[in-house]
Motif scaffolding. Structure first.
Motif, PDB file in Angstrom:
ATOM      1  N   VAL A 196       0.837  -1.201   0.000  1.00  0.00           N
ATOM      2  CA  VAL A 196       0.000   0.000   0.000  1.00  0.00           C
ATOM      3  C   VAL A 196       0.870   1.248   0.000  1.00  0.00           C
ATOM      4  N   LEU A 197       1.923   1.234   0.802  1.00  0.00           N
ATOM      5  CA  LEU A 197       2.819   2.384   0.864  1.00  0.00           C
ATOM      6  C   LEU A 197       3.569   2.564  -0.450  1.00  0.00           C
ATOM      7  N   ARG A 198       4.043   1.474  -1.016  1.00  0.00           N
ATOM      8  CA  ARG A 198       4.803   1.559  -2.261  1.00  0.00           C
ATOM      9  C   ARG A 198       3.937   1.972  -3.450  1.00  0.00           C
ATOM     10  N   ASP A 199       2.690   1.534  -3.458  1.00  0.00           N
ATOM     11  CA  ASP A 199       1.823   1.815  -4.607  1.00  0.00           C
ATOM     12  C   ASP A 199       1.365   3.265  -4.662  1.00  0.00           C
ATOM     13  N   ALA A 200       1.480   3.976  -3.550  1.00  0.00           N
ATOM     14  CA  ALA A 200       1.034   5.372  -3.530  1.00  0.00           C
ATOM     15  C   ALA A 200       1.999   6.245  -4.325  1.00  0.00           C
ATOM     16  N   ASP A 201       1.488   7.331  -4.866  1.00  0.00           N
ATOM     17  CA  ASP A 201       2.370   8.302  -5.537  1.00  0.00           C
ATOM     18  C   ASP A 201       3.304   8.962  -4.533  1.00  0.00           C
ATOM     19  N   ILE A 202       2.790   9.231  -3.333  1.00  0.00           N
ATOM     20  CA  ILE A 202       3.604   9.788  -2.245  1.00  0.00           C
ATOM     21  C   ILE A 202       3.174   9.103  -0.948  1.00  0.00           C
ATOM     22  N   SER A 203       4.133   8.635  -0.184  1.00  0.00           N
ATOM     23  CA  SER A 203       3.836   8.042   1.126  1.00  0.00           C
ATOM     24  C   SER A 203       4.608   8.803   2.198  1.00  0.00           C
ATOM     25  N   PHE A 204       3.948   9.030   3.335  1.00  0.00           N
ATOM     26  CA  PHE A 204       4.483   9.909   4.379  1.00  0.00           C
ATOM     27  C   PHE A 204       4.258   9.296   5.750  1.00  0.00           C
ATOM     28  N   GLY A 205       5.243   9.464   6.643  1.00  0.00           N
ATOM     29  CA  GLY A 205       5.101   9.058   8.033  1.00  0.00           C
ATOM     30  C   GLY A 205       5.964   9.908   8.935  1.00  0.00           C
ATOM     31  N   ASN A 206       5.728   9.809  10.239  1.00  0.00           N
ATOM     32  CA  ASN A 206       6.536  10.527  11.227  1.00  0.00           C
ATOM     33  C   ASN A 206       7.571   9.583  11.803  1.00  0.00           C
ATOM     34  N   LEU A 207       8.850   9.911  11.645  1.00  0.00           N
ATOM     35  CA  LEU A 207       9.938   9.097  12.180  1.00  0.00           C
ATOM     36  C   LEU A 207      10.176   9.499  13.631  1.00  0.00           C
ATOM     37  N   GLU A 208       9.733   8.662  14.534  1.00  0.00           N
ATOM     38  CA  GLU A 208       9.766   8.985  15.962  1.00  0.00           C
ATOM     39  C   GLU A 208      11.106   8.564  16.559  1.00  0.00           C
ATOM     40  N   GLY A 209      12.061   9.449  16.499  1.00  0.00           N
ATOM     41  CA  GLY A 209      13.369   9.166  17.056  1.00  0.00           C
ATOM     42  C   GLY A 209      14.436   9.035  15.990  1.00  0.00           C
ATOM     43  N   PRO A 210      15.697   9.230  16.365  1.00  0.00           N
ATOM     44  CA  PRO A 210      16.793   9.250  15.391  1.00  0.00           C
ATOM     45  C   PRO A 210      17.230   7.849  14.956  1.00  0.00           C
ATOM     46  N   ILE A 211      17.731   7.766  13.729  1.00  0.00           N
ATOM     47  CA  ILE A 211      18.427   6.578  13.231  1.00  0.00           C
ATOM     48  C   ILE A 211      19.907   6.916  13.309  1.00  0.00           C
ATOM     49  N   THR A 212      20.586   6.360  14.286  1.00  0.00           N
ATOM     50  CA  THR A 212      21.949   6.834  14.545  1.00  0.00           C
ATOM     51  C   THR A 212      22.728   5.855  15.418  1.00  0.00           C
ATOM     52  N   ASP A 213      24.043   5.904  15.273  1.00  0.00           N
ATOM     53  CA  ASP A 213      24.939   5.249  16.223  1.00  0.00           C
ATOM     54  C   ASP A 213      25.906   6.269  16.804  1.00  0.00           C
ATOM     55  N   ASP A 263      13.432   2.152  -0.645  1.00  0.00           N
ATOM     56  CA  ASP A 263      12.923   1.449  -1.831  1.00  0.00           C
ATOM     57  C   ASP A 263      11.453   1.733  -2.075  1.00  0.00           C
ATOM     58  N   GLY A 264      11.067   3.008  -1.910  1.00  0.00           N
ATOM     59  CA  GLY A 264       9.713   3.414  -2.236  1.00  0.00           C
ATOM     60  C   GLY A 264       8.682   3.196  -1.155  1.00  0.00           C
ATOM     61  N   VAL A 265       9.089   2.695   0.011  1.00  0.00           N
ATOM     62  CA  VAL A 265       8.119   2.510   1.095  1.00  0.00           C
ATOM     63  C   VAL A 265       7.667   3.864   1.623  1.00  0.00           C
ATOM     64  N   PHE A 266       8.625   4.725   1.957  1.00  0.00           N
ATOM     65  CA  PHE A 266       8.308   6.100   2.351  1.00  0.00           C
ATOM     66  C   PHE A 266       9.050   7.064   1.425  1.00  0.00           C
ATOM     67  N   ASP A 267       8.324   8.041   0.926  1.00  0.00           N
ATOM     68  CA  ASP A 267       8.923   9.071   0.078  1.00  0.00           C
ATOM     69  C   ASP A 267       9.403  10.256   0.893  1.00  0.00           C
ATOM     70  N   VAL A 268       8.720  10.555   1.991  1.00  0.00           N
ATOM     71  CA  VAL A 268       9.089  11.693   2.826  1.00  0.00           C
ATOM     72  C   VAL A 268       8.711  11.378   4.265  1.00  0.00           C
ATOM     73  N   MET A 269       9.555  11.833   5.214  1.00  0.00           N
ATOM     74  CA  MET A 269       9.301  11.584   6.629  1.00  0.00           C
ATOM     75  C   MET A 269       9.487  12.867   7.427  1.00  0.00           C
ATOM     76  N   SER A 270       8.633  13.009   8.431  1.00  0.00           N
ATOM     77  CA  SER A 270       8.738  14.116   9.371  1.00  0.00           C
ATOM     78  C   SER A 270       9.786  13.796  10.423  1.00  0.00           C
ATOM     79  N   LEU A 271      10.574  14.806  10.781  1.00  0.00           N
ATOM     80  CA  LEU A 271      11.593  14.636  11.814  1.00  0.00           C
ATOM     81  C   LEU A 271      11.361  15.531  13.027  1.00  0.00           C
ATOM     82  N   ALA A 272      10.321  16.321  13.025  1.00  0.00           N
ATOM     83  CA  ALA A 272      10.073  17.234  14.151  1.00  0.00           C
ATOM     84  C   ALA A 272       9.178  16.549  15.172  1.00  0.00           C
ATOM     85  N   ASN A 273       9.789  16.040  16.235  1.00  0.00           N
ATOM     86  CA  ASN A 273       9.008  15.421  17.314  1.00  0.00           C
ATOM     87  C   ASN A 273       9.824  15.424  18.599  1.00  0.00           C
ATOM     88  N   ASN A 274       9.228  14.941  19.668  1.00  0.00           N
ATOM     89  CA  ASN A 274       9.845  15.044  20.988  1.00  0.00           C
ATOM     90  C   ASN A 274      10.863  13.947  21.283  1.00  0.00           C
TER      91      ASN A 274
END
Length: 344
Positions: free
Chosen positions: A24-41, A68-79
């Motif tokens: 469902v996410l890949r088939d959309a023209d644009i898919s969006f979600g909120n990334l809750e927390g950093p991806i980091t080491d 790979d097309g699952v998410f096109d854009v993600m929000s990074l503004a959160n607590n």
């Protein structure tokens, strides 16, 4: 376009989190979600958070679930974006850039954090802005010379219940208002985004968690204000539960899409969630639907049918009713429309 709520993945096999919903996410023209927390080491856990020890951090291979097309854009503004400090959020930006996932709401300075992500589809330009009104003062907001997130401060006051003399001990009534400077900056951001795009989406980490379903008055005021300023769609998150959806003017406000894929346990998290779909024609919202989703015992979102779907749509309908939103059920999903005005 499809929109989901909070995403926090921390497991050995990150792509397994989204198995049921990936298509469902890949088939959309644009898919969006909120990334809750950093991806980091990198970085060090931020000290002094009100809830001691609650720091979110996803390993670097988490991006394999999002790319790979699952998410096109993600929000990074959160607590939780700044839980590992400036180094953590800047590595998150690097990881998303390398995976060709656009992002908004955080950056090397205030200007970068407030810069919209722009995606072109079907001959139209879509601008994504992201803000948080829940954050730790001082450490989280981006400044002219420090990485961080885009924020909108909100002030809280309390007034007595009108029956406080009749009923001593009555709960006080909270009154929330946006900071005047931040309000003006926000409006300017929206207007500028509208100047360069045909459709503007504002992602907002706001509201009250801990199973508290009431929508704060600042959310209604600000959500409607950004629509009036030129935004088309507001996507809310942070409460970790589904909340109401409101049509305002020619725009739409989703006060909270709840959790979506969240590798963490809490008695305050609901299993009910949803995928919001929005079809845009000629720069205007043409059709809005809700796909019912339940989060299973492994924290993974699953699209559901039958009675299980009905329970999710019941929740959407109940929470949206105060905003005069009609929820029309068709083939296991819900089509959302403004309720018809009463006949005169």
């Amino acid at each position: 376009m499809v929109f989901v709520g909070d995403v926090y993945i921390k497991r050995d096999d990150p792509p397994s989190m989204l198995t049921s919903v990936r298509s469902v996410l890949r088939d959309a023209d644009i898919s969006f979600g909120n990334l809750e927390g950093p991806i980091t080491d990198r970085g060090e856990p931020l000290l002094g958070k009100p809830i001691a020890g609650v720091h979110f951090q996803s390993p670097l291979n988490t991006v394999t679930a999002l790319s790979d097309g699952v998410f096109d854009v993600m929000s990074l503004a959160n607590n939780h974006s700044m839980d590992l400090g400036p180094e953590g959020i800047m590595q998150t930006v690097e990881v998303l850039d390398e995976a060709n996932i656009q992002h908004c709401g955080a950056g090397a300075d205030d200007a970068a954090a407030r810069m919209p992500a722009i995606i072109s589809r079907g001959g139209s330009r879509f601008a994504f802005l992201s803000y948080s009104s829940v954050f730790q003062p001082g450490a989280f907001p981006a400044t002219a010379d420090r990485p961080g997130i885009a924020t909108v401060r909100v002030h809280t006051a309390y007034q007595p219940s009108p029956r406080v003399f009749e009923q001593p001990g009555s709960p006080a009534i909270p009154v929330t208002t946006a900071d005047e400077v931040d309000h003006e900056t926000l409006m300017a951001d929206v207007r500028q985004a509208r100047d360069v795009a045909d459709f503007v989406i504002v992602s907002w980490h706001w509201g009250i968690s801990q199973s508290y379903r009431k929508i704060a008055d600042y959310q209604v005021d600000l959500g409607r204000a950004v629509i009036d300023a030129g935004a088309n769609l507001v996507i809310g998150h942070h409460p970790h539960v589904l909340q109401g959806i409101e049509f305002h003017g020619d725009g739409l406000i989703c006060y909270s899409l709840g959790n979506f894929a969240f590798d963490r346990e809490s008695p305050h998290f609901d299993s009910e969630t949803a995928i919001l779909t929005c079809r845009v024609v000629n720069g205007e919202i043409d059709r809005v639907t809700v796909i019912p989703v339940l989060i299973n015992d492994s924290h993974e979102p699953e699209i559901v049918e039958g009675d299980r779907a009905g329970a999710v749509l019941d929740l959407v309908e109940r929470e949206s009713a105060p905003f005069n939103t009609s929820v029309i059920r068709k083939n296991g999903i819900a089509v959302l429309q403004p309720a018809a005005a009463p006949a005169t």
